[in-house]
Design a protein around this motif. Structure first.
Motif, PDB file in Angstrom:
ATOM      1  N   UNK A 160       0.846  -1.207   0.000  1.00 34.24           N
ATOM      2  CA  UNK A 160       0.000   0.000   0.000  1.00 34.24           C
ATOM      3  C   UNK A 160       0.873   1.244   0.000  1.00 34.24           C
ATOM      4  N   UNK A 161       2.006   1.125   0.693  1.00 33.44           N
ATOM      5  CA  UNK A 161       2.952   2.243   0.750  1.00 33.44           C
ATOM      6  C   UNK A 161       3.696   2.369  -0.591  1.00 33.44           C
ATOM      7  N   UNK A 162       4.367   1.312  -1.006  1.00 32.37           N
ATOM      8  CA  UNK A 162       4.970   1.307  -2.345  1.00 32.37           C
ATOM      9  C   UNK A 162       5.280  -0.116  -2.779  1.00 32.37           C
ATOM     10  N   UNK A 163       5.183  -0.304  -4.096  1.00 35.38           N
ATOM     11  CA  UNK A 163       5.454  -1.602  -4.720  1.00 35.38           C
ATOM     12  C   UNK A 163       6.304  -1.313  -5.955  1.00 35.38           C
ATOM     13  N   UNK A 164       7.310  -2.146  -6.246  1.00 34.98           N
ATOM     14  CA  UNK A 164       8.216  -1.801  -7.356  1.00 34.98           C
ATOM     15  C   UNK A 164       7.522  -1.631  -8.711  1.00 34.98           C
ATOM     16  N   UNK A 165       6.516  -2.454  -8.991  1.00 39.52           N
ATOM     17  CA  UNK A 165       5.846  -2.336 -10.290  1.00 39.52           C
ATOM     18  C   UNK A 165       5.028  -1.046 -10.358  1.00 39.52           C
ATOM     19  N   UNK A 166       4.365  -0.744  -9.247  1.00 35.62           N
ATOM     20  CA  UNK A 166       3.609   0.519  -9.222  1.00 35.62           C
ATOM     21  C   UNK A 166       4.556   1.709  -9.309  1.00 35.62           C
ATOM     22  N   UNK A 167       5.675   1.606  -8.622  1.00 41.14           N
ATOM     23  CA  UNK A 167       6.658   2.691  -8.659  1.00 41.14           C
ATOM     24  C   UNK A 167       7.134   2.938 -10.093  1.00 41.14           C
ATOM     25  N   UNK A 168       7.317   1.844 -10.822  1.00 38.36           N
ATOM     26  CA  UNK A 168       7.780   1.983 -12.205  1.00 38.36           C
ATOM     27  C   UNK A 168       6.740   2.719 -13.056  1.00 38.36           C
ATOM     28  N   UNK A 169       5.489   2.312 -12.971  1.00 30.85           N
ATOM     29  CA  UNK A 169       4.473   2.989 -13.801  1.00 30.85           C
ATOM     30  C   UNK A 169       4.290   4.436 -13.341  1.00 30.85           C
ATOM     31  N   UNK A 170       4.424   4.680 -12.050  1.00 27.57           N
ATOM     32  CA  UNK A 170       4.309   6.062 -11.548  1.00 27.57           C
ATOM     33  C   UNK A 170       5.432   6.942 -12.119  1.00 27.57           C
ATOM     34  N   UNK A 171       6.624   6.361 -12.228  1.00 22.06           N
ATOM     35  CA  UNK A 171       7.744   7.123 -12.803  1.00 22.06           C
ATOM     36  C   UNK A 171       7.527   7.365 -14.298  1.00 22.06           C
ATOM     37  N   UNK A 172       6.989   6.357 -14.997  1.00 17.73           N
ATOM     38  CA  UNK A 172       6.736   6.518 -16.435  1.00 17.73           C
ATOM     39  C   UNK A 172       5.768   7.683 -16.662  1.00 17.73           C
ATOM     40  N   UNK A 173       4.669   7.680 -15.916  1.00 20.57           N
ATOM     41  CA  UNK A 173       3.654   8.723 -16.112  1.00 20.57           C
ATOM     42  C   UNK A 173       4.210  10.092 -15.692  1.00 20.57           C
ATOM     43  N   UNK A 174       4.974  10.124 -14.595  1.00 20.32           N
ATOM     44  CA  UNK A 174       5.567  11.400 -14.151  1.00 20.32           C
ATOM     45  C   UNK A 174       6.553  11.926 -15.193  1.00 20.32           C
ATOM     46  N   UNK A 175       7.375  11.043 -15.762  1.00 22.23           N
ATOM     47  CA  UNK A 175       8.324  11.472 -16.801  1.00 22.23           C
ATOM     48  C   UNK A 175       7.606  12.046 -18.011  1.00 22.23           C
ATOM     49  N   UNK A 176       6.534  11.363 -18.411  1.00 22.77           N
ATOM     50  CA  UNK A 176       5.787  11.831 -19.582  1.00 22.77           C
ATOM     51  C   UNK A 176       5.159  13.194 -19.327  1.00 22.77           C
ATOM     52  N   UNK A 177       4.669  13.396 -18.108  1.00 21.26           N
ATOM     53  CA  UNK A 177       3.997  14.663 -17.785  1.00 21.26           C
ATOM     54  C   UNK A 177       4.990  15.750 -17.363  1.00 21.26           C
TER      55      UNK A 177
END
Ligand SMILES: *Cc1c(COP(=O)(O)O)cnc(C)c1O
Length: 383
Positions: free
Chosen positions: A51-68
């Motif tokens: 719930x705090x952080x998961x590596x796969x979620x972290x990866x997609x969060x970074x992808x979306x943040x980089x794009x934006x």
């Protein structure tokens, strides 16, 4: 975060790390674990509990943040979960100015949930800057916009609205679901928080629900991190992986969807049973110029009205290839009737003012062969 500086059509493919360091896996692994073993007393791998952080979620969060072009992204189990989390930033008696032409579910959560917690909302045509200025109050803490809007495709000038927001020290929140960071990056135009229904173009295959928030400010990132971890409507590892995979083809999908949409919009304009076509890629669209200033594309969403309301039912009954279904942004072309589907929660008075009437149809154009799509519309429109 890595791979920040590539062009957007490269960035969608190599969004963050391109591969996982340990094994070289090019498809980022699904870390299907709820919890993580501590290596030692008072030590953490950086992951404690998903719930705090998961590596796969972290990866997609970074992808979306980089794009934006943001500094942090946050993944949620749906677009509405992301919107709910944004709203928990505010306190009773806070006032928010909102685009009146809005996704129906967003309107519903504002009016039927957050109003009960003391938040105040005023809905205006945010494509008209003066009408936004007029409704600013002493307690206005945020301006919430969609551009282009759903379903009327109104275009709001993000820079102009951000000037107003800055003057009064309010947050500018932009729902960027329709154009996606492939075509439009609101944080670079003065937005503070970008909202996504990742269910739509980011996922792109009508196979998963997802939502995202992206910010460019550390303080706001820390606040949202706390809210996300505490309320817990986070994106699962598998769904995170689906979105990472979906985003890899965001560019090629959107280019094709836009090309198809432009041809369909032009074809619809000439059809004798069609009254009006709302597509921001048409030069006669009221928001065409403003959209060009702030984005690099028009996307794949079209709304149109038929002359005779009885045509709506016959179109929805007779389309064969195009599917009658809610949602948008996927590879399949979908047709919706906003009055009865996405915008049923909006009061009649507001709907009429906006033009969400019994003759309005919305089309989410997919990646099929455009002649097949036009042929399907042709036969459905001439029954
Ligand atoms: C679909 C949608 C939402 C809500 O997202 P879900 O993923 O369905 O919860 C919010 N905003 C817009 C513009 C949408 O199209």
């Amino acid at each position: 975060m890595q791979n920040k500086e590539f062009n957007v059509d490269t960035l969608v493919v190599h969004g963050n790390k391109s591969y996982e360091e340990k094994t070289g896996a090019i498809s980022f692994p699904i870390y299907q674990s709820a919890t993580f073993r501590h290596p030692n007393f008072n030590e953490s791998t950086g992951y404690d509990y998903s719930r705090q952080q998961n590596p796969t979620r972290e990866e997609v969060e970074c992808v979306v943040a980089n794009l934006e072009k943001g500094i942090r992204g946050f993944g949620f189990s749906s677009g509405m979960a992301a919107i709910t989390t944004v709203l928990t930033l505010f306190r009773p008696k806070d006032h928010i100015v909102v685009s009146e032409d809005l996704y129906g579910g967003t309107y519903r959560i504002f009016e039927e949930v957050f109003k009960n917690y003391g938040l105040e909302f005023t809905y205006v045509d945010t494509s008209n800057i003066d009408s936004v200025k007029e409704v600013i109050q002493e307690n206005t803490v945020a301006i919430y916009i969609e551009t282009p809007s759903n379903p009327m495709m109104r275009v709001t000038d993000i820079r102009e609205i951000s000037n107003i927001a800055q003057e009064i020290n309010a947050l500018l929140i932009v729902d960027n679901t329709f154009l996606t960071p492939y075509y439009q990056r609101p944080l670079q135009l003065g937005g503070d928080i970008v909202v996504h229904s990742g269910t739509k173009y980011l996922g792109g295959h009508n196979d998963t629900l997802a939502g995202f928030l992206v910010v460019k400010d550390e303080k706001l990132a820390a606040q949202i991190e706390l809210l996300q971890m505490t309320s817990g409507a986070v994106l699962s590892p598998f769904d995170s992986w689906l979105i990472i995979r979906g985003i890899k083809t965001l560019g090629v999908r959107l280019e094709k969807q836009q090309e198809n949409a432009l041809q369909i919009a032009k074809w619809l304009e000439k059809h004798e049973n069609i009254e009006k076509v709302y597509y921001i890629g048409l030069e006669n669209h009221i928001g065409y110029e403003v959209n060009l200033k702030q984005s690099s594309g028009f996307g794949g969403m079209i709304s149109f009205t038929v002359k005779d309301p009885s045509m709506v039912e016959s179109i929805l009954r007779n389309i064969k290839l195009i599917m009658y279904a809610e949602s948008l942004g996927g590879v399949e072309t979908l047709i919706t009737y906003p009055l009865k589907q996405t915008h049923a929660a909006i009061p009649e008075e507001i709907r009429n003012k906006l033009g969400v009437n019994d003759r309005l149809i919305r089309l989410s154009v997919g990646v099929e062969n455009v002649s097949d799509l036009i042929e399907d519309l042709e036969q459905a429109l001439s029954v």
